[in-house]
Scaffold this motif. Structure first.
Motif, short mmCIF file in Angstrom:
data_model
loop_
_atom_site.label_atom_id
_atom_site.label_comp_id
_atom_site.label_asym_id
_atom_site.label_seq_id
_atom_site.Cartn_x
_atom_site.Cartn_y
_atom_site.Cartn_z
N UNK A 19 0.86 -1.18 0.00
CA UNK A 19 0.00 0.00 0.00
C UNK A 19 0.89 1.23 0.00
N UNK A 20 1.26 1.70 -1.21
CA UNK A 20 2.18 2.84 -1.31
C UNK A 20 1.47 4.17 -1.01
N UNK A 21 2.25 5.13 -0.57
CA UNK A 21 1.73 6.48 -0.36
C UNK A 21 1.27 7.05 -1.69
N UNK A 22 2.03 6.80 -2.74
CA UNK A 22 1.68 7.26 -4.09
C UNK A 22 1.36 6.06 -4.97
N UNK A 23 0.17 6.05 -5.54
CA UNK A 23 -0.20 4.97 -6.45
C UNK A 23 -1.15 3.97 -5.83
N UNK A 24 -1.62 3.09 -6.68
CA UNK A 24 -2.61 2.08 -6.27
C UNK A 24 -1.93 0.93 -5.53
N UNK A 25 -2.68 0.23 -4.70
CA UNK A 25 -2.15 -0.96 -4.03
C UNK A 25 -1.72 -2.02 -5.04
#
Length: 153
Positions: free
Chosen positions: A56-62
């Motif tokens: 689960x990145x801060x930027x972008x989709x899981x």
């Protein structure tokens, strides 16, 4: 719970997670099957001899890594997710983890994990795939997030 209701609940949870990760100085949360993965996906995976990880990145989709035989579960996801699968042959598992880390841009990231849940099996694949990054406990971050109950809970 209706699919659209679950979608909005999960979207709010992902937004709260991104904010909490940013505040903690983490680039992503990485979790394996357990309460947090279910909380963030609405999907049910069990610990088995086949590794499963959710990124689960801060930027972008899981991004998720799952065995081919469990990939149909991810079809029920009510949020955008990039899924990387691997076959039954253990010697072919690492490429799925490498592809997932690359897709999420996390090769040299600061990754938060739940040390009480992350098994050595998943840890090995994660360390190899994100060899330029670092791993740190995100227990407090996750606990703070999960402490505030939403309507679905």
């Amino acid at each position: 719970m209706a699919s659209s209701d679950l979608s909005s609940v999960l979207s709010a949870r992902h937004d709260a997670l991104r904010a909490a990760l940013g505040k903690a100085g983490l680039d992503a949360l990485v979790v394996n099957p357990g309460p947090t993965l279910g909380y963030l996906t609405g999907l049910s995976f069990h610990l088995s001899e086949r590794p499963v990880l959710g990124f689960f990145p801060v930027d972008g989709a899981p991004v998720m890594v799952v065995p081919e035989l469990e990939s149909l579960k991810t079809d029920a996801a009510t949020f955008p997710v990039s899924v990387h699968t691997y076959p039954e042959r253990p010697d072919l598992w690492q490429p799925a983890f490498d592809a997932a880390v690359a897709a999420a841009g996390l090769g040299s990231a600061r990754l938060g994990v739940e040390p009480r849940w992350l098994r050595y099996l998943e840890l090995g694949f994660l360390r190899t795939a994100a060899s330029g990054g670092s791993l740190t406990s995100a227990e407090e971050t996750v606990a703070g997030l999960r402490m505030h109950k939403d309507a679905a809970e």
